[in-house]
Motif scaffolding. Structure first.
Motif, PDB file in Angstrom:
ATOM      1  N   LEU A 284       0.955  -0.839   0.097  1.00 34.61           N
ATOM      2  CA  LEU A 284       0.048   0.174  -0.245  1.00 34.61           C
ATOM      3  C   LEU A 284       1.337   1.445   0.001  1.00 34.61           C
ATOM      4  CD1 LEU A 284      -3.336  -0.931   2.353  1.00 34.61           C
ATOM      5  CD2 LEU A 284      -3.214  -0.780   0.444  1.00 34.61           C
ATOM      6  N   ALA A 285       2.041   1.368   0.701  1.00 39.04           N
ATOM      7  CA  ALA A 285       2.736   2.563   0.373  1.00 39.04           C
ATOM      8  C   ALA A 285       3.978   2.604  -0.463  1.00 39.04           C
ATOM      9  CB  ALA A 285       4.188   2.568   2.093  1.00 39.04           C
ATOM     10  N   VAL A 286       4.235   1.286  -0.479  1.00 40.92           N
ATOM     11  CA  VAL A 286       4.838   1.298  -2.469  1.00 40.92           C
ATOM     12  C   VAL A 286       3.548   1.853  -3.284  1.00 40.92           C
ATOM     13  CG1 VAL A 286       5.306   0.387  -4.807  1.00 40.92           C
ATOM     14  CG2 VAL A 286       6.337  -1.116  -2.171  1.00 40.92           C
ATOM     15  N   ASN A 287       2.103   1.623  -3.426  1.00 48.81           N
ATOM     16  CA  ASN A 287       1.885   2.075  -4.565  1.00 48.81           C
ATOM     17  C   ASN A 287       1.480   3.654  -4.171  1.00 48.81           C
ATOM     18  OD1 ASN A 287       0.899  -0.297  -6.367  1.00 48.81           O
ATOM     19  ND2 ASN A 287      -0.639  -0.767  -4.111  1.00 48.81           N
ATOM     20  N   ALA A 288       1.239   4.466  -2.726  1.00 50.63           N
ATOM     21  CA  ALA A 288       1.086   5.433  -2.693  1.00 50.63           C
ATOM     22  C   ALA A 288       2.100   6.829  -2.977  1.00 50.63           C
ATOM     23  CB  ALA A 288       0.771   5.649  -0.740  1.00 50.63           C
ATOM     24  N   ARG A 289       2.996   5.601  -3.573  1.00 47.76           N
ATOM     25  CA  ARG A 289       4.476   6.948  -3.458  1.00 47.76           C
ATOM     26  C   ARG A 289       3.623   6.993  -4.949  1.00 47.76           C
ATOM     27  NH1 ARG A 289       9.448   4.631  -1.568  1.00 47.76           N
ATOM     28  NH2 ARG A 289      10.649   6.092  -2.061  1.00 47.76           N
ATOM     29  N   PHE A 290       3.622   5.892  -6.211  1.00 52.21           N
ATOM     30  CA  PHE A 290       3.428   6.594  -7.022  1.00 52.21           C
ATOM     31  C   PHE A 290       2.136   6.923  -7.335  1.00 52.21           C
ATOM     32  CE2 PHE A 290       5.379   2.174  -7.687  1.00 52.21           C
ATOM     33  CZ  PHE A 290       6.629   2.477  -8.361  1.00 52.21           C
ATOM     34  N   GLY A 291       1.082   7.300  -6.733  1.00 47.63           N
ATOM     35  CA  GLY A 291       0.567   8.792  -6.972  1.00 47.63           C
ATOM     36  C   GLY A 291      -1.432   7.323  -7.112  1.00 47.63           C
ATOM     37  N   TYR A 292      -1.147   5.968  -6.868  1.00 48.27           N
ATOM     38  CA  TYR A 292      -2.317   5.479  -6.499  1.00 48.27           C
ATOM     39  C   TYR A 292      -3.024   6.071  -4.590  1.00 48.27           C
ATOM     40  CZ  TYR A 292      -1.045   1.490  -9.735  1.00 48.27           C
ATOM     41  OH  TYR A 292      -0.637   0.573 -11.375  1.00 48.27           O
ATOM     42  N   ARG A 293      -4.498   6.145  -6.074  1.00 43.80           N
ATOM     43  CA  ARG A 293      -5.653   6.689  -5.254  1.00 43.80           C
ATOM     44  C   ARG A 293      -7.061   5.761  -4.445  1.00 43.80           C
ATOM     45  NH1 ARG A 293      -1.992   9.305  -4.218  1.00 43.80           N
ATOM     46  NH2 ARG A 293      -1.424  10.998  -4.352  1.00 43.80           N
ATOM     47  N   PRO A 294      -7.339   5.470  -3.577  1.00 39.25           N
ATOM     48  CA  PRO A 294      -8.753   4.732  -3.483  1.00 39.25           C
ATOM     49  C   PRO A 294      -9.802   4.720  -4.624  1.00 39.25           C
ATOM     50  CG  PRO A 294      -7.678   5.873  -1.937  1.00 39.25           C
ATOM     51  CD  PRO A 294      -7.592   6.746  -2.341  1.00 39.25           C
ATOM     52  N   TYR A 295     -10.098   3.749  -4.852  1.00 36.04           N
ATOM     53  CA  TYR A 295     -11.032   3.704  -5.805  1.00 36.04           C
ATOM     54  C   TYR A 295     -12.436   3.077  -5.244  1.00 36.04           C
ATOM     55  CZ  TYR A 295     -13.018   2.331 -10.066  1.00 36.04           C
ATOM     56  OH  TYR A 295     -13.535   2.112 -11.729  1.00 36.04           O
ATOM     57  N   LEU A 296     -12.116   1.603  -4.401  1.00 34.71           N
ATOM     58  CA  LEU A 296     -13.355   1.307  -3.917  1.00 34.71           C
ATOM     59  C   LEU A 296     -12.706   0.223  -2.782  1.00 34.71           C
ATOM     60  CD1 LEU A 296     -13.342  -2.458  -5.275  1.00 34.71           C
ATOM     61  CD2 LEU A 296     -14.797  -0.604  -7.363  1.00 34.71           C
ATOM     62  N   ALA A 297     -13.334  -0.481  -2.241  1.00 33.07           N
ATOM     63  CA  ALA A 297     -13.181  -1.494  -1.470  1.00 33.07           C
ATOM     64  C   ALA A 297     -14.173  -2.485  -1.046  1.00 33.07           C
ATOM     65  CB  ALA A 297     -13.042  -1.271   0.271  1.00 33.07           C
ATOM     66  N   GLU A 298     -13.081  -3.809  -1.309  1.00 31.79           N
ATOM     67  CA  GLU A 298     -14.516  -5.579  -1.176  1.00 31.79           C
ATOM     68  C   GLU A 298     -13.924  -5.942   0.091  1.00 31.79           C
ATOM     69  OE1 GLU A 298     -13.944  -7.899  -5.296  1.00 31.79           O
ATOM     70  OE2 GLU A 298     -11.723  -6.654  -4.611  1.00 31.79           O
ATOM     71  N   TRP A 299     -14.756  -7.385   0.305  1.00 30.33           N
ATOM     72  CA  TRP A 299     -14.891  -7.954   1.211  1.00 30.33           C
ATOM     73  C   TRP A 299     -14.733  -9.349   0.764  1.00 30.33           C
ATOM     74  CZ3 TRP A 299     -14.493  -5.913   5.928  1.00 30.33           C
ATOM     75  CH2 TRP A 299     -13.915  -5.285   6.801  1.00 30.33           C
ATOM     76  N   ARG A 300     -14.066 -10.030   1.712  1.00 31.57           N
ATOM     77  CA  ARG A 300     -13.828 -11.210   2.203  1.00 31.57           C
ATOM     78  C   ARG A 300     -14.773 -11.602   2.412  1.00 31.57           C
ATOM     79  NH1 ARG A 300     -11.602 -15.045  -2.340  1.00 31.57           N
ATOM     80  NH2 ARG A 300     -10.405 -16.717  -1.865  1.00 31.57           N
ATOM     81  N   CYS A 301     -15.934 -12.057   1.677  1.00 34.90           N
ATOM     82  CA  CYS A 301     -17.191 -13.118   2.527  1.00 34.90           C
ATOM     83  C   CYS A 301     -17.148 -15.117   3.421  1.00 34.90           C
ATOM     84  CB  CYS A 301     -18.261 -12.793   2.175  1.00 34.90           C
ATOM     85  SG  CYS A 301     -18.731 -10.664   2.388  1.00 34.90           S
ATOM     86  N   VAL A 302     -16.819 -15.878   3.930  1.00 34.49           N
ATOM     87  CA  VAL A 302     -16.750 -16.892   3.681  1.00 34.49           C
ATOM     88  C   VAL A 302     -18.162 -17.590   4.706  1.00 34.49           C
ATOM     89  CG1 VAL A 302     -15.760 -18.624   5.332  1.00 34.49           C
ATOM     90  CG2 VAL A 302     -14.633 -16.672   4.536  1.00 34.49           C
ATOM     91  N   ARG A 303     -18.884 -18.508   4.224  1.00 36.66           N
ATOM     92  CA  ARG A 303     -19.625 -19.620   4.752  1.00 36.66           C
ATOM     93  C   ARG A 303     -19.366 -20.578   4.427  1.00 36.66           C
ATOM     94  NH1 ARG A 303     -25.710 -20.850   2.099  1.00 36.66           N
ATOM     95  NH2 ARG A 303     -26.668 -21.899   4.305  1.00 36.66           N
ATOM     96  N   ASP A 304     -19.852 -21.330   5.946  1.00 39.62           N
ATOM     97  CA  ASP A 304     -19.591 -22.888   5.830  1.00 39.62           C
ATOM     98  C   ASP A 304     -20.454 -23.240   5.482  1.00 39.62           C
ATOM     99  OD1 ASP A 304     -16.615 -22.665   7.255  1.00 39.62           O
ATOM    100  OD2 ASP A 304     -17.749 -21.633   9.447  1.00 39.62           O
ATOM    101  N   LEU A 305     -20.833 -24.158   4.648  1.00 43.55           N
ATOM    102  CA  LEU A 305     -21.621 -24.933   4.060  1.00 43.55           C
ATOM    103  C   LEU A 305     -22.422 -26.148   4.891  1.00 43.55           C
ATOM    104  CD1 LEU A 305     -20.203 -25.334   1.080  1.00 43.55           C
ATOM    105  CD2 LEU A 305     -21.811 -23.609   1.752  1.00 43.55           C
TER     106      LEU A 305
END
Length: 305
Positions: A284-305
């Protein structure tokens, strides 16, 4: 209208790609990548692309199968995507139910799904028994309009090349990818993917642009790399960036990313996207130095079958 779920047909590729792009705009998805994934997925993945049809139109799709390289068996995945024009009509629910039924039949005991943090999708998943796991952040860089940091000096003993230069024998890149992937933060512990499966899922991926994928060699061995995916229409996505353990702390991840981004801009790419686990502070620090900016976020969701 009644929503039905069926298997993928080759004619579905354009509509399926459009549904995935609408749900996951930070990825590189084309009709070619859709058709390739259906046709080239490793046998151990038991991959299926389910299609929800409403009124004769493709309303959405779900990528589902087993996590073939998981260290713990019985791990499945399902990533539904419904086109905005068809949301709220039960397509997502039908796709999820069909995918879970399919995974149970393949011996899965747990399902992992990505949901965009859009204020709607995480709640949809939770109401169906899924719990939130790790969070991921997608970042965007305007390659056409933003200044780009120069490529850092190449350390002594290091040489830059591209993945295309390794076409005769990509096995060293495979070995580096396997080692780096084991240390990636995630909900599923990763085992060792077979070389043949890596060739099918990574090296032969139709979006992989080998000429834009930079590799750092130290004493002739792969020390760091970044894999670039493009849609050949201006969009560039960092598929994976990694450094082998023996060479970490030398700034090689930043070096290969910088070189690849400059190559991408020179090739006419106008938009760069990347994604990192929210706990991956170094990248995240490397990408911030390149000028990347937040675009969207995701959640990894889990369900036990």
């Amino acid at each position: 209208m009644t929503t039905t779920v069926r298997g993928y047909r080759p004619a579905d590729a354009p509509a399926a790609a459009e549904a995935v792009r609408s749900a996951y705009p930070h990825l590189v998805t084309t009709p070619e990548t859709v058709a390739w994934q259906v046709g080239r997925a490793p046998a151990g993945q038991c991959f299926r692309l389910l299609v929800a049809e409403c009124g004769g139109e493709v309303a959405g799709v779900a990528h589902t199968g087993l996590v073939a390289d998981a260290a713990e068996p019985g791990q499945g995945f399902c990533n539904p995507a419904v086109h905005p024009a068809h949301r709220g009509r039960g397509a997502g629910t039908a796709l999820l139910a069909a995918a879970e039924e399919y995974l149970r039949g393949r011996g899965a005991v747990r399902v992992h799904a990505w949901t965009v943090d859009d204020g709607v999708s995480p709640g949809f998943a939770e109401r169906r028994g899924y719990r939130r796991g790790r969070r991921s952040r997608a970042l965007r860089l305007d390659l056409a309009g933003s200044p780009l940091a120069p490529v850092p000096p190449v350390p002594e003993g290091v040489r830059l090349c591209t993945a295309a230069d390794l076409a005769a024998d990509p096995r060293p890149l495979y070995a580096a990818d396997v080692e780096a992937s084991r240390d990636e933060p995630g909900d599923v512990a990763v085992g060792t993917v077979a070389y043949e499966d890596w060739l099918a899922t990574t090296w032969d991926h139709p979006a992989l642009d080998r000429a834009l994928s930079t590799v750092a060699l130290a004493d002739g061995a792969v020390a760091a790399f970044t894999l670039a995916h493009t849609d050949r229409r201006g969009r560039y996505l960092s598929g994976m960036t990694g450094t082998v353990r023996a060479h970490r702390g030398r700034g090689l991840a930043r070096l290969v990313k910088a070189d690849s981004l400059h190559r991408a801009r020179g090739a006419g790419c106008t938009e760069a996207l990347t994604g990192n686990d929210a706990g991956n502070a170094p990248m995240l620090a490397v990408n911030a130095r390149f000028g990347y900016r937040p675009y969207l976020a995701e959640w990894r969701c889990v369900r036990d079958l």
